[in-house]
Design an enzyme around this catalytic site. Structure first.
Site, PDB file in Angstrom:
ATOM      1  N   GLY A 164       1.212  -2.545 -11.627  1.00  0.00           N
ATOM      2  CA  GLY A 164       2.486  -2.974 -12.183  1.00  0.00           C
ATOM      3  C   GLY A 164       2.967  -4.276 -11.581  1.00  0.00           C
ATOM      4  O   GLY A 164       3.579  -5.108 -12.263  1.00  0.00           O
ATOM      5  N   TYR A 180       0.579   0.482 -13.263  1.00  0.00           N
ATOM      6  CA  TYR A 180       0.865   1.557 -12.311  1.00  0.00           C
ATOM      7  C   TYR A 180       0.671   1.037 -10.892  1.00  0.00           C
ATOM      8  O   TYR A 180      -0.360   0.453 -10.566  1.00  0.00           O
ATOM      9  CB  TYR A 180      -0.049   2.749 -12.585  1.00  0.00           C
ATOM     10  CG  TYR A 180       0.026   3.862 -11.561  1.00  0.00           C
ATOM     11  CD1 TYR A 180       1.251   4.344 -11.125  1.00  0.00           C
ATOM     12  CD2 TYR A 180      -1.127   4.430 -11.031  1.00  0.00           C
ATOM     13  CE1 TYR A 180       1.324   5.364 -10.189  1.00  0.00           C
ATOM     14  CE2 TYR A 180      -1.065   5.454 -10.096  1.00  0.00           C
ATOM     15  CZ  TYR A 180       0.161   5.906  -9.677  1.00  0.00           C
ATOM     16  OH  TYR A 180       0.243   6.912  -8.736  1.00  0.00           O
ATOM     17  N   CYS A 181       1.680   1.219 -10.021  1.00  0.00           N
ATOM     18  CA  CYS A 181       1.601   0.850  -8.614  1.00  0.00           C
ATOM     19  C   CYS A 181       1.287  -0.649  -8.482  1.00  0.00           C
ATOM     20  O   CYS A 181       1.987  -1.474  -9.062  1.00  0.00           O
ATOM     21  CB  CYS A 181       0.596   1.749  -7.906  1.00  0.00           C
ATOM     22  SG  CYS A 181       0.515   1.535  -6.106  1.00  0.00           S
ATOM     23  N   LEU A 182       0.248  -1.031  -7.754  1.00  0.00           N
ATOM     24  CA  LEU A 182      -0.092  -2.442  -7.620  1.00  0.00           C
ATOM     25  C   LEU A 182      -0.424  -3.068  -8.965  1.00  0.00           C
ATOM     26  O   LEU A 182      -0.211  -4.270  -9.162  1.00  0.00           O
ATOM     27  CB  LEU A 182      -1.296  -2.619  -6.689  1.00  0.00           C
ATOM     28  CG  LEU A 182      -1.178  -2.128  -5.252  1.00  0.00           C
ATOM     29  CD1 LEU A 182      -2.429  -2.490  -4.480  1.00  0.00           C
ATOM     30  CD2 LEU A 182       0.042  -2.699  -4.579  1.00  0.00           C
ATOM     31  N   LEU A 239       5.136   1.752 -13.781  1.00  0.00           N
ATOM     32  CA  LEU A 239       5.137   3.106 -13.226  1.00  0.00           C
ATOM     33  C   LEU A 239       5.010   3.027 -11.708  1.00  0.00           C
ATOM     34  O   LEU A 239       3.977   2.603 -11.182  1.00  0.00           O
ATOM     35  CB  LEU A 239       3.978   3.926 -13.805  1.00  0.00           C
ATOM     36  CG  LEU A 239       3.894   4.011 -15.335  1.00  0.00           C
ATOM     37  CD1 LEU A 239       2.684   4.859 -15.741  1.00  0.00           C
ATOM     38  CD2 LEU A 239       5.171   4.585 -15.926  1.00  0.00           C
TER      39      LEU A 239
END
Length: 607
Positions: A342, A338-340, A366
């Site tokens: 990812g 998720y975010c960083l 994500l």
């Protein structure tokens, strides 16, 4: 700091890699701005810049001044543009004047706020004299939007930054921020006999005192981590100085054979994905028959200033994969970032593909970017001057603090997160309603100096990952090497990872890929549990041999569907799995992974 548990035996991929006869990795030179100062003169320079950066909350005055200078000099050499702006000023003046006199054609307002601008929602803004002030402000805003549009010869980064700064100044000077000019404040003051102003003054004093003593947000009375936030049952099964690994207790008799590993961003606490029980993505996955593991990153201190981006890959993501494949042996892993999280997962997955490590069954990203050429308004804070300024501040402190980091995000939405909040709290006397997500937003983390510098330079500024220039262990990696299927999610109103930027994963990969575009923003779009009213999403599947579709064409060809993307992801994960089996044991004490403590662990409580 608790001691780390024993390290497990090396993986097959690591053994094979060590056995391979390959040349030693060439050292990657550090940038001049990021390396430690070697002379007292340089130390003095950095110390002075660090002191200045703390006063400006990390915003480089030189970067701002150079943007204004670039815009102004090009405007000065563009008489046609000057004439256009003069004509627009004259037109806007007459439109505002006729509107103020009630002579607008058809009675329609001369200017209307943007759909997401709620400062002028109160009906009295459409009545005199308030309508005149609103219209005059919107006319000025329209002129500045035109004045700061792209200009031939000027750097687009400069015009974008000037547009952003002009909008910030306009937001500060909006009539909605002036109590005698705001009909909602006037009405509330008359109705309450001035109690709203007294309550607002009390709120202002409380906030000012908290700022002076550098205090964080007040503890929540309604929400508590481990009680009704981050409360899905589980155990911490591994801990080092960088992260704790949580294994969640099974809730079904049978589970999918392949476990799920969640890699959250280290910029905030992991429990955005395990918020309240009704909107916890982790709880949902466990209840649907998946074995779920999640990384809970530490909140680094100045002593951890030298943690690197590769530490987060090697001692974070890869160590977690080692632990998961030891606790659930002979199975591949569904990895979700998720975010960083990812972004670092993508780096880890590309490195694994390069080195022949095939332990990933699938990869889910994500709201995560792998290309940073269109990274949205955050790019306004990224250039050499700005990054050097931040580096000097982090060099002095050892990290980027929560308030320094969150200030940039608030600036992106200053209208909602700064000025509108101040009006409600200080002039309307309205206490902010507490939500689970607002408690999480206030529970931020620090960013270690070395890692954040490498992230800003290597990814944001130089875009090395998708440009084929990102090296791990001295050798370049490529996302095209990844063969595991992708599930990539973007959110429609994301101002941190714009969905068109997230979509670029389809451009830099060749494997099977499902892309989903869901309603909401960077955080709200993720919290899209089944039954959430008003939710919709688009979904499309790209096979490896398919041609590339640009994002706008993709959106036109995939109609919105009502409901939650969680269900689609659950079904997609099940299709990538090999079938049901009995749940694994919690941890693996005999193989070096005993249970350490109950979830949510201790790192999530670090302040």
């Amino acid at each position: 700091m608790p001691a780390a548990t024993p390290k497990p035996a090396a993986t097959k991929a690591e053994t094979a890699s060590a056995a391979a006869a390959r040349p030693a990795a060439a050292p990657v030179p550090a940038s001049a701005a990021a390396r430690a100062p070697t002379h007292s003169h340089e130390t003095l320079d950095r110390a002075v810049r660090a002191m200045s950066a703390r006063m400006t909350r990390g915003v480089s005055p030189h970067a701002a001044a150079s943007a204004w200078a670039d815009w102004a000099m090009h405007l000065a050499r563009a008489p046609g543009r000057q004439l256009e702006l003069a004509e627009r000023a004259q037109l806007n003046f007459w439109k505002a004047a006729t509107d103020a006199m009630g002579m607008s054609p058809g009675g329609a307002p001369a200017f209307t706020p943007a759909a997401d601008d709620h400062r002028f929602d109160h009906p009295a803004w459409d009545k005199p004299p308030f309508r005149m002030w609103k219209t005059g402000f919107l006319a000025m805003q329209d002129w500045w939007d035109c004045a700061t549009a792209d200009m031939r010869g000027a750097r687009p980064h400069s015009t974008d930054r000037v547009h952003f700064m002009a909008r910030q100044m306009l937001d500060m000077a909006a009539p909605s921020n002036v109590p005698p000019l705001n009909p909602e404040i006037v009405e509330r003051t008359v109705q309450s006999g001035g109690r709203n102003l007294a309550e607002g003054a009390r709120n202002f004093v409380d906030d000012a005192v908290r700022q002076l003593v550098d205090g964080g947000p007040e503890p929540s009375d309604s929400y508590e981590v481990g009680r009704n936030l981050a409360c899905t049952p589980g155990e911490v099964v591994y801990r080092n100085d960088l992260f704790e690994l949580i294994q969640y207790a099974p809730q079904t008799d049978k589970v999918e054979a392949e476990p799920v590993l969640i890699v959250p961003a280290w910029i905030m606490k992991y429990y955005i994905l395990d918020l309240s029980p009704h909107n916890s993505l982790i709880k949902y996955l466990v209840g649907q028959g998946f074995t779920v593991f999640a990384i809970s990153w530490c909140n680094p201190t100045a002593a951890q200033r030298d943690l690197s981006l590769d530490d987060y890959r090697r001692r974070g993501v890869m160590q977690a994969i080692d632990a998961v494949t030891t606790i659930v042996p002979d199975q591949k892993v569904h990895a979700c970032g998720y975010c960083l999280g990812g972004t670092i997962l993508s780096i880890a997955a590309a490195t694994m593909a390069r080195d022949g490590d095939d332990r990933l069954a699938s990869i889910t990203l994500l709201a995560a970017q792998t290309d940073f050429t269109e990274a949205g308004e955050l790019m306004l804070f990224v250039d050499e001057s700005q990054i050097a300024y931040l580096e000097d501040m982090m060099w002095d402190q050892g990290y980027l603090s929560q308030d320094q980091m969150s200030g940039a995000f608030r600036a992106l939405r200053a209208n909602d997160l700064v000025w509108s909040r101040a009006i409600r709290r200080y002039f309307l006397g309205v206490e902010e309603q507490e939500f689970d997500i607002s408690v999480w937003v206030d529970d931020a983390t620090r960013m270690p100096y070395r890692m954040h510098s490498q992230y800003l330079r290597g990814l944001f500024l130089e875009n090395r990952l998708s440009a084929g220039r990102f090296a791990v262990d001295g050798r370049v990696i490529a996302l095209k090497d990844i063969t595991a299927p992708f599930f990539v999610l973007g959110t429609e109103k994301d101002h941190i990872a714009p969905w068109r930027s997230v979509y670029k994963t389809t451009l830099f990969t060749d494997t099977d890929l499902t892309f989903v575009l869901t309603k909401g923003g960077h955080n709200g779009g993720i919290l899209s549990e089944p039954g959430h009213r008003g939710r919709h999403f688009r979904i499309g599947h790209r096979t490896p041999e398919a041609h590339y579709l640009d994002p706008d064409t993709w959106a036109e060809r995939h109609a919105p569907q009502e409901g939650s993307w969680w269900v689609e992801w659950r079904d997609w994960l099940a299709r990538q799995s090999s079938g049901k089996t009995a749940p694994p044991a919690m941890g693996a004490p005999a193989r070096g992974y005993p249970t350490v403590c109950a979830a949510p662990g201790t790192y999530v409580l670090q302040t």
